[in-house]
Design a protein around this motif. Structure first.
Motif, PDB file in Angstrom:
ATOM      1  N   SER A 120       0.887  -1.217   0.100  1.00 49.45           N
ATOM      2  CA  SER A 120       0.181   0.063   0.073  1.00 49.45           C
ATOM      3  C   SER A 120       0.850   1.311   0.098  1.00 49.45           C
ATOM      4  O   SER A 120       1.972   1.098   0.437  1.00 49.45           O
ATOM      5  CB  SER A 120      -0.933  -0.090   1.143  1.00 49.45           C
ATOM      6  OG  SER A 120      -0.101  -0.074   2.264  1.00 49.45           O
ATOM      7  N   VAL A 121       0.054   2.399  -0.271  1.00 46.09           N
ATOM      8  CA  VAL A 121       0.864   3.732  -0.648  1.00 46.09           C
ATOM      9  C   VAL A 121       0.218   4.482   0.692  1.00 46.09           C
ATOM     10  O   VAL A 121      -1.035   4.798   0.700  1.00 46.09           O
ATOM     11  CB  VAL A 121       0.543   4.189  -1.821  1.00 46.09           C
ATOM     12  CG1 VAL A 121       1.324   5.625  -1.824  1.00 46.09           C
ATOM     13  CG2 VAL A 121       1.434   3.540  -2.932  1.00 46.09           C
ATOM     14  N   VAL A 122       1.235   5.113   1.548  1.00 50.19           N
ATOM     15  CA  VAL A 122       0.631   6.180   2.383  1.00 50.19           C
ATOM     16  C   VAL A 122       1.094   7.520   1.981  1.00 50.19           C
ATOM     17  O   VAL A 122       2.205   7.789   1.937  1.00 50.19           O
ATOM     18  CB  VAL A 122       1.293   5.951   3.787  1.00 50.19           C
ATOM     19  CG1 VAL A 122       0.857   6.870   5.067  1.00 50.19           C
ATOM     20  CG2 VAL A 122       0.932   4.401   4.300  1.00 50.19           C
ATOM     21  N   LYS A 123       0.057   8.233   1.673  1.00 48.51           N
ATOM     22  CA  LYS A 123       0.071   9.563   1.084  1.00 48.51           C
ATOM     23  C   LYS A 123      -0.247  10.591   1.918  1.00 48.51           C
ATOM     24  O   LYS A 123      -1.252  10.505   2.960  1.00 48.51           O
ATOM     25  CB  LYS A 123      -0.478   9.759  -0.188  1.00 48.51           C
ATOM     26  CG  LYS A 123      -0.195   8.824  -1.501  1.00 48.51           C
ATOM     27  CD  LYS A 123       1.199   9.464  -1.957  1.00 48.51           C
ATOM     28  CE  LYS A 123       0.639  10.895  -2.587  1.00 48.51           C
ATOM     29  NZ  LYS A 123       1.898  11.769  -3.043  1.00 48.51           N
ATOM     30  N   ASN A 124       0.319  11.975   1.661  1.00 49.79           N
ATOM     31  CA  ASN A 124      -0.296  13.235   2.362  1.00 49.79           C
ATOM     32  C   ASN A 124      -1.795  13.505   1.841  1.00 49.79           C
ATOM     33  O   ASN A 124      -2.500  14.101   2.548  1.00 49.79           O
ATOM     34  CB  ASN A 124       0.551  14.268   2.301  1.00 49.79           C
ATOM     35  CG  ASN A 124       0.501  15.422   3.195  1.00 49.79           C
ATOM     36  OD1 ASN A 124       0.163  15.217   4.258  1.00 49.79           O
ATOM     37  ND2 ASN A 124       0.033  16.494   2.238  1.00 49.79           N
ATOM     38  N   GLU A 125      -1.916  13.453   0.520  1.00 53.15           N
ATOM     39  CA  GLU A 125      -3.093  13.922  -0.081  1.00 53.15           C
ATOM     40  C   GLU A 125      -3.838  12.780  -0.708  1.00 53.15           C
ATOM     41  O   GLU A 125      -3.342  11.465  -0.447  1.00 53.15           O
ATOM     42  CB  GLU A 125      -2.818  15.049  -1.273  1.00 53.15           C
ATOM     43  CG  GLU A 125      -2.197  16.259  -0.592  1.00 53.15           C
ATOM     44  CD  GLU A 125      -2.004  17.369  -1.703  1.00 53.15           C
ATOM     45  OE1 GLU A 125      -1.615  17.042  -2.709  1.00 53.15           O
ATOM     46  OE2 GLU A 125      -2.203  18.345  -1.501  1.00 53.15           O
TER      47      GLU A 125
END
Length: 265
Positions: A120-125
């Motif tokens: 998974s990708v943890v993003k700010n936006e």
């Protein structure tokens, strides 16, 4: 970048005539938090970042090196270039560049029959990535009954049965492909977990110590055993009794013989 990796964030348009980047300040705004922290203040570790001093360093080109990435490092980073005055109040902001840092997490979940890998990708936006699992560099065949994949928002999972040959070699043949839809950049990551392994709480591990009396289907096992103290005692007692009996019999025979000789004299 993957959790646990080191990353170097570039600082653009670095001004000249700096002594150890003393005109550079790095700030950080964590995801989902309105607060901004000064990580680097004019080339030195900021007061608010003292606890992370072992993970932060300014490179020769004033870029920011972050060691051992965590999910908490996700957010906006700003590199600010100042033309120094006689006092801090007289410093003039000349240029500012922004970096939006996201991280990839890879986790492994085991239960009784299978292992499930999650990428998974943890993003700010809002997520602008697509993810999928590759088997030996190719898309996983949806008709393959031995391996099951699924996709959700900014994440992809794959499940493999523990009794399948793919299970033991998963770290080598299973890869997670992450594509940034905005820039077109493609990255491929090994399935080696970046976080802690999770185990189904319903699964218990039973420790078993194999002995000589254990058997497997279709085999016959002869159990070796040592005589117990009780058996040994009975053996010794019987042997002693037998010796006494023999001695008594010899004594009686000799007594009768002697008596007979005395009668004939």
């Amino acid at each position: 970048m993957k959790v646990g990796d080191d990353v170097t964030l570039p600082c653009l348009n670095v001004i000249d005539e700096q002594n150890n980047c003393d005109g550079t300040t790095w700030t950080f705004t964590p995801r989902n938090k309105p607060t901004t922290v000064e990580l680097i203040t004019l080339g030195q570790i900021g007061e608010q970042a003292k606890t992370q001093s072992d993970r932060l360093r300014v490179t020769v080109n004033c870029s920011l090196l972050i060691k051992k990435l965590t999910v908490e490092d996700v957010g906006f980073y700003s590199c600010q270039q100042y033309k120094l005055g006689k006092t801090r109040a007289e410093d003039t902001l000349v240029h500012q560049s922004l970096v939006d840092l996201s991280v990839i997490t890879l986790t492994e979940h085991k239960d009784t029959e299978k292992v499930t890998l999650s990428c998974s990708v943890v993003k700010n936006e809002q997520c602008r990535h697509t993810l999928k699992w590759l088997l030996k560099g190719q898309d996983v065949d949806k008709e393959n009954k031995e391996i099951v994949t699924s996709q959700t928002h900014c994440a992809a999972t794959v499940s493999v049965l523990k009794n399948n040959y793919l299970y033991s070699s998963r770290d080598e043949i299973l890869k997670c492909e992450v594509t940034d839809t905005k820039s077109g950049r493609v990255q491929v990551f090994s399935s080696q977990p970046s976080g802690e392994e999770t185990v189904d709480p319903k699964t218990t591990t039973k420790m078993h110590s194999k002995s000589e009396s254990d058997t497997t289907p279709g085999t016959t096992t002869i159990t070796k055993s040592s005589p117990s103290i009780t058996a040994l005692s009975l053996y010794i007692t019987g042997a002693v009794g037998l010796v006494i009996l023999v001695i008594t019999a010899v004594f009686v025979i000799r007594w009768k013989k002697n008596k007979g000789e005395n009668i004939y004299r």
